[in-house]
Design an enzyme around this catalytic site. Structure first.
Site, PDB file in Angstrom:
ATOM      1  N   HIS A  81       1.087  -1.177  -0.032  1.00 26.74           N
ATOM      2  CA  HIS A  81       0.041  -0.096   0.069  1.00 26.74           C
ATOM      3  C   HIS A  81       0.761   1.219  -0.103  1.00 26.74           C
ATOM      4  O   HIS A  81       2.154   1.057   0.454  1.00 26.74           O
ATOM      5  CB  HIS A  81      -0.717   0.001   1.228  1.00 26.74           C
ATOM      6  CG  HIS A  81      -2.014   0.829   1.486  1.00 26.74           C
ATOM      7  ND1 HIS A  81      -1.859   2.248   1.747  1.00 26.74           N
ATOM      8  CD2 HIS A  81      -3.146   0.638   1.252  1.00 26.74           C
ATOM      9  CE1 HIS A  81      -2.863   3.053   1.648  1.00 26.74           C
ATOM     10  NE2 HIS A  81      -3.859   2.155   1.745  1.00 26.74           N
ATOM     11  N   LYS A  86     -10.250  -0.450  10.423  1.00 23.50           N
ATOM     12  CA  LYS A  86     -10.317  -1.633   9.635  1.00 23.50           C
ATOM     13  C   LYS A  86     -10.728  -2.874  10.633  1.00 23.50           C
ATOM     14  O   LYS A  86     -11.078  -4.265  10.530  1.00 23.50           O
ATOM     15  CB  LYS A  86      -9.085  -1.985   8.919  1.00 23.50           C
ATOM     16  CG  LYS A  86      -8.901  -0.873   7.886  1.00 23.50           C
ATOM     17  CD  LYS A  86      -7.795  -1.427   7.033  1.00 23.50           C
ATOM     18  CE  LYS A  86      -7.113  -0.202   6.217  1.00 23.50           C
ATOM     19  NZ  LYS A  86      -7.792   0.180   4.997  1.00 23.50           N
ATOM     20  N   CYS A  95      -4.690   2.456  -3.707  1.00 28.33           N
ATOM     21  CA  CYS A  95      -3.401   2.921  -3.172  1.00 28.33           C
ATOM     22  C   CYS A  95      -2.375   1.884  -3.465  1.00 28.33           C
ATOM     23  O   CYS A  95      -1.442   1.636  -2.498  1.00 28.33           O
ATOM     24  CB  CYS A  95      -3.594   3.203  -1.635  1.00 28.33           C
ATOM     25  SG  CYS A  95      -4.820   4.351  -1.579  1.00 28.33           S
TER      26      CYS A  95
END
Ligand SMILES: Cc1ncc(COP(=O)(O)O)c(C=O)c1O
Length: 412
Positions: free
Chosen positions: A126, A229, A370
């Site tokens: 990422h 998350k 990303c």
């Protein structure tokens, strides 16, 4: 600890108000959990209770509320330590999220690095685990080495020996790809690092929501994760680091709360860990929410959840296999992966596909996620991504697959 109750997906789902009473009464098949997961009632209640009963700043005041807030904040730290298998709760630093945690290490640990030193990253990171190291490279003349990715969307660990040398000071790699869902085998990474005395940072943003961990046993040095998350509010994350490393690292940000003594003539000395890295007012209610989230998660039957999620992942993979023009970016089998499935559909832009599915109540994510170097590696602009949490059910997968088949007919 008591054995968890066998996993029951519907009873799990019933704990998530946004799923049982979706906004506007519209159907909601939430399959964007890798971006942000939903909050169980236990977390909403804990945050509300904190904000209505013990809202105050931490570690400063001596009044009742300040003491209650400090106790709640430190209790959340202990809960997170428990979830991560860490016995020394001072090794848990609250940050703003995975990005903030990795930047902390890149700036603070990065201060010890310079020309001639190397940091190893990978092609599937990422941007949060790439750009901070690129900035470090520019700032301090450190060289970046890049581990390639296999056709299956996994780290090519066979290439470690050719990329790790005495110059390597840190390996910064992901625990699970947010695009391909591939889980990283940490053992060979730690072995390669140890052979040259390098440190290992693992980006746990995608792995941490899928069950408790034993970080010290992994043999790594730093671990980063995001609360949002992990069934917790936005704005809080964690950096775990070994005490002997954290306590030698210089502060990243300066301000209130992170000092021992400030003196305009003699200079400033700093607090011990973790406070040294928590300048300013921390995200208190968010941390309390994270504490509640990991306690909630720790009580679940993760073996049962793994089976449930693997079955649903298998349904997505099989369904995609049967859709003309669909291509999975990542492992097409269930071995060594989590329920994060990225795919392309010939002739349909991921954003159009996600908008089409949204009209049917299916929430997916479309784009480069990303991870632009990974998209380049696979020669694509982006993908659509379905990602699972324990509360997903067969109806979510039915809606996804029916919507994809419709989209193929509509756009083809
Ligand atoms: C693997 C991975 N690393 C890092 C991040 C960044 O997390 P945050 O935006 O919460 O800092 C994400 C977010 O999607 C991710 O999936």
């Amino acid at each position: 600890m008591r054995a968890p109750k066998p996993f029951d997906p519907e009873s799990c789902r019933s704990q998530f108000p946004i799923l049982t009473e979706p906004p506007g009464g519209l159907p909601l098949h939430y399959l964007d959990n890798a971006a942000t997961a939903q909050l169980p009632a236990a977390v909403l209640t804990a945050v509300r209770r904190h904000e209505t009963m013990s809202r105050a700043n931490v570690a400063r005041g001596v009044h009742r509320l300040a003491e209650a807030a400090t106790a709640a904040y430190e209790d959340a730290r202990s809960a997170v330590a428990g979830y991560l298998g860490v016995t020394d709760a001072d090794e848990i630093v609250f940050t703003g999220g995975t990005t903030a945690s990795i930047n902390l290490v890149a700036y603070s640990f990065g201060e010890t690095l310079g020309p001639g030193d190397e940091v190893l990253v990978s092609e599937l990171e990422h941007h949060s685990n790439l750009v901070p190291w690129q900035l470090l490279a520019t700032r301090r003349g450190v060289a970046l080495k890049v581990l390639p990715v296999t056709e299956e969307g996994r780290l090519d660990l066979d290439r470690l020996p050719s990329l790790v040398s005495k110059r390597t000071k840190l390996l910064a790699l992901t625990h699970c790809s947010n695009v391909t869902g591939a889980i990283t085998d940490i053992g060979p990474i730690v072995a390669a690092a140890k052979s040259v005395g390098a440190r290992v940072l693992i980006d746990g943003a995608q792995r941490a929501p899928h069950g408790p961990l034993d970080l010290p046993a992994l043999g790594i040095d730093f671990y980063a994760l995001s609360g949002h998350k992990l069934y917790a509010p936005n704005g809080v994350g964690v950096l775990w680091g070994r005490r002997e490393l954290l306590s030698k690292m210089p502060p990243f940000m300066g301000g209130g709360g992170m000092i021992a003594q400030v003196d305009l003539e003699t200079g400033t000395s700093f607090a011990d860990i973790p406070r040294r890295f928590e300048a300013g007012t921390p995200p208190i209610a968010q941390a309390v929410g994270l504490g509640a989230a990991v306690r909630w998660a720790q009580a679940l039957d993760w073996a049962g959840i793994a089976q449930h999620e693997a079955r649903l992942t298998g349904r997505i993979l099989d369904g995609l296999g049967a859709i003309k023009g669909a291509r999975v970016i990542g492992p097409t089998g269930l071995q060594g992966r989590l329920g994060v499935v990225s795919f392309t559909l010939d002739g349909v832009h991921p954003h159009d596909l996600c908008q089409w599915l949204d009209r049917k109540g299916v929430a997916l994510r479309g784009g480069h996620h990303c991870a632009q170097p990974l998209a380049k590696r696979f020669g694509i602009a982006g993908t659509s991504r379905a990602s699972l949490a324990p509360y997903n059910n067969d109806a979510d997968i039915d809606a996804l697959l029916a919507g994809l088949e419709d989209a193929r007919k509509r756009f083809a």
